[in-house]
Design an enzyme around this catalytic site. Structure first.
Site, short mmCIF file in Angstrom:
data_model
loop_
_atom_site.label_atom_id
_atom_site.label_comp_id
_atom_site.label_asym_id
_atom_site.label_seq_id
_atom_site.Cartn_x
_atom_site.Cartn_y
_atom_site.Cartn_z
N ASP A 78 0.86 -1.19 0.00
CA ASP A 78 0.00 0.00 0.00
C ASP A 78 0.89 1.24 0.00
O ASP A 78 2.11 1.14 0.13
CB ASP A 78 -0.93 0.01 1.22
CG ASP A 78 -0.20 -0.28 2.51
OD1 ASP A 78 0.95 0.20 2.67
OD2 ASP A 78 -0.76 -0.98 3.37
N ASP A 80 1.62 4.97 1.72
CA ASP A 80 1.38 5.87 2.84
C ASP A 80 1.93 7.24 2.47
O ASP A 80 2.97 7.35 1.81
CB ASP A 80 2.10 5.36 4.10
CG ASP A 80 1.73 3.92 4.41
OD1 ASP A 80 0.56 3.67 4.70
OD2 ASP A 80 2.62 3.04 4.35
N ASP A 160 9.88 4.09 12.90
CA ASP A 160 10.52 2.97 13.57
C ASP A 160 11.92 2.62 13.02
O ASP A 160 12.92 2.74 13.71
CB ASP A 160 9.60 1.73 13.62
CG ASP A 160 8.92 1.41 12.31
OD1 ASP A 160 9.24 2.05 11.29
OD2 ASP A 160 8.06 0.50 12.28
P1 ATP Z 1 3.85 -2.46 4.97
O1 ATP Z 1 2.72 -1.50 4.68
O2 ATP Z 1 4.52 -3.01 3.78
O3 ATP Z 1 3.49 -3.48 5.98
P2 ATP Z 1 5.05 -0.10 6.10
O4 ATP Z 1 6.47 0.21 6.46
O5 ATP Z 1 4.41 0.78 5.09
O6 ATP Z 1 5.02 -1.61 5.68
P3 ATP Z 1 2.87 0.63 7.81
O7 ATP Z 1 2.33 -0.09 8.99
O8 ATP Z 1 2.04 0.81 6.63
O9 ATP Z 1 4.24 -0.07 7.46
O10 ATP Z 1 3.35 2.05 8.36
C1 ATP Z 1 3.79 3.10 7.50
C2 ATP Z 1 5.00 3.80 8.10
O11 ATP Z 1 4.63 4.39 9.35
C3 ATP Z 1 6.17 2.90 8.45
O12 ATP Z 1 7.01 2.70 7.35
C4 ATP Z 1 6.85 3.68 9.54
O13 ATP Z 1 7.63 4.71 8.99
C5 ATP Z 1 5.69 4.30 10.28
N1 ATP Z 1 5.24 3.45 11.41
C6 ATP Z 1 4.25 2.52 11.39
N2 ATP Z 1 4.10 1.93 12.57
C7 ATP Z 1 5.01 2.49 13.38
C8 ATP Z 1 5.36 2.31 14.75
N3 ATP Z 1 4.73 1.42 15.51
N4 ATP Z 1 6.35 3.09 15.24
C9 ATP Z 1 6.99 4.01 14.48
N5 ATP Z 1 6.72 4.20 13.20
C10 ATP Z 1 5.75 3.47 12.64
MG MG Z 2 2.36 0.69 4.48
#
Ligand code: ATP
Ligand code: MG
Length: 451
Positions: A78, A80, A160
């Site tokens: 997805d 963001d 993170d």
């Molecule tokens: P995917 O969507 O492929 O699972 P993602 O890295 O995009 O991976 P998301 O959960 O969509 O993960 O979160 C988007 C972004 O928000 C992350 O890349 C990170 O930068 C931030 N983020 C999400 N959860 C946390 C957290 N618990 N603590 C700190 N930053 C976070």
């Molecule tokens: Mg994501």
């Protein structure tokens, strides 16, 4: 003694590094000709949101998994977006959007089945802001509210992992790297930004995210980010069970479930989430069924097939169920009441850690209850069982049990054949079962009540 004072005192002890010491990062701007992200790799809805925010005078960037995965040449799950517009301003700009969340207030912009998640830059240091009503830390040091807005740089350093703190700008096609994320991406490493222990205490789910990304991306977890996990794994017990349920679906539903499970065991995270299963494993139950079910799930996901969470949970809790069921039978309960009571107890304990919704726990229990019924095939029973709405899942579960080494005297093969036969052949098969049963009963002196 107050925690802050302890930290301060600790930082004066010679040879002990200051706990709050901050690593200095410098922003690197990577021009278009030095990275591989092309606009055509970004979904139309994500581009629409970025452009509309930018045209309205705000700053908006693609961030997180979208940028990370594109830089790795993979398809993001997805997209963001991070912006300096407040959630309310974003909400006003898009009719097809809604405000969600409390811990983090974010906006979902909806385009059919695609959801673009828009977050406002977050800022500030947790320690300085503890009294702020928009940011709160509970008694375990967890962030329970985090709605202090800040600059793009602050936003980056509150993310993170370094590889998740990369921003793509659609105006000039540059990538902004705040925490040496590109370096870690090239070294295929997951590294937490800041002091790992503090960051895990703020949000223990980051430990699960570390494992999930490491498995999905085939990355190593940097040594200093991995080291505190076993000791802090227990903090997951304080996370709301509903959030953990969502996280479990992501952990085991991304196509790398078996690898993830092995790593969760390695870091002691599995026991924090599945305490009754872990207790059964510690007492000698095997985890082959869990691994086998995850292997099947991974395969199905890679083939583009759907997976059902209740099937997976049936396997994840099977060692605990088996143990409790056996214990009750040993205490003199008959098979079915023992199974029902064991199922009730195992589920009751499990939902305190992970909120399994009833739409999943009910069919999961049905799969379990069908297992001894699959052995009783005489008369009309087999015919009725095949018609049962949960037959297919129960039969698949039986095959997984067998593949995991459970002895069922060829029951799976029998059902496989039965389903392929016409009515006449089916009747022959069931009467054969009845005859075999009689012969076996005659051989045993004491008749057995069940299965
Ligand atoms: P995917 O969507 O492929 O699972 P993602 O890295 O995009 O991976 P998301 O959960 O969509 O993960 O979160 C988007 C972004 O928000 C992350 O890349 C990170 O930068 C931030 N983020 C999400 N959860 C946390 C957290 N618990 N603590 C700190 N930053 C976070
Ligand atoms: Mg994501």
């Amino acid at each position: 003694m107050p925690k802050k004072l302890v930290k301060k005192l600790l930082s004066f002890i010679p040879g002990k590094p200051a706990v709050t010491a901050k690593k200095r990062y410098t922003l690197k701007v990577i021009p278009r000709d030095q990275h591989c992200i092309s606009r055509k790799d970004i979904s139309e809805p994500a581009k629409k949101v970025l452009n509309r925010l930018n045209n309205a005078g705000y700053d908006a960037y693609l961030v997180g998994g979208g940028v990370r995965d594109l830089l790795l040449g993979q398809h993001p799950k997805d997209f963001d977006i991070a912006t300096n517009a407040t959630p309310e301003e974003v909400n006003q700009l898009f009719r097809n959007s809604r405000l969600i969340g409390r811990r983090f207030r974010i906006v979902h912009v909806l385009f059919g089945r695609e959801v673009i998640e828009v977050t406002t830059f977050r800022g500030g240091q947790v320690e300085q802001e503890e009294t702020d009503t928009e940011r709160a830390v509970n008694e375990h040091g967890h962030l329970v509210r985090d709605n202090v807005y800040g600059s793009k740089e602050e936003d980056a350093l509150r993310r993170d992992f370094t590889v998740n703190a990369l921003y793509y700008c659609i105006r000039d096609f540059t990538v902004h790297d705040y925490a040496d994320g590109v370096r870690d991406l090239e070294a295929r490493q997951l590294r937490l930004i800041g002091d790992p222990e503090t960051r895990y205490r703020e949000d223990p789910v980051r430990m699960l995210r570390a494992i999930r990304f490491a498995a999905k991306l085939d990355f190593a977890i940097a040594e200093e980010s991995a080291a505190p996990i076993p000791e802090l794994a227990g903090l997951l017990e304080h996370i709301p069970p509903a959030r953990l349920f969502e996280e479990i679906l992501k952990l085991f539903g991304a196509g790398y479930g078996e690898k993830t499970y092995v790593q969760m065991q390695h870091y002691g995270l599995f026991g924090a989430l599945f305490p009754t299963t872990q207790a059964a494993l510690d007492q000698g139950e095997e985890d082959d069924i869990i691994r086998q079910a995850l292997r099947n799930t991974d395969e199905r996901i890679h083939q583009g097939k759907s997976v059902t969470p209740y099937f997976l949970f049936a396997a994840l809790l099977w060692p605990a169920l088996k143990r409790e069921w056996q214990r009750l039978e040993d205490n003199g309960e008959a098979t079915y009441p023992a199974l029902q009571l064991a199922a009730h107890r195992v589920i009751d304990r499990q939902v305190r850690s992970i909120a399994i919704p009833r739409r999943f726990s009910v069919p999961m229990k049905e799969i379990w209850e069908m297992q001894p019924r699959l052995t009783r095939r005489q008369g009309k029973r087999a015919e009725m069982l095949v018609e049962h709405p949960r037959f297919r899942a129960a039969y698949d579960f039986l095959l997984v049990r067998e593949a995991a080494g459970e002895h069922t005297e060829g029951l799976g093969e029998w059902w496989t054949q039965y389903q392929q036969q016409n009515d006449g052949e089916r009747r022959k098969m069931t009467s054969q079962v009845a005859n075999d049963g009689q012969r076996r009963r005659r051989r045993r002196r004491k008749p057995r009540v069940d299965q």
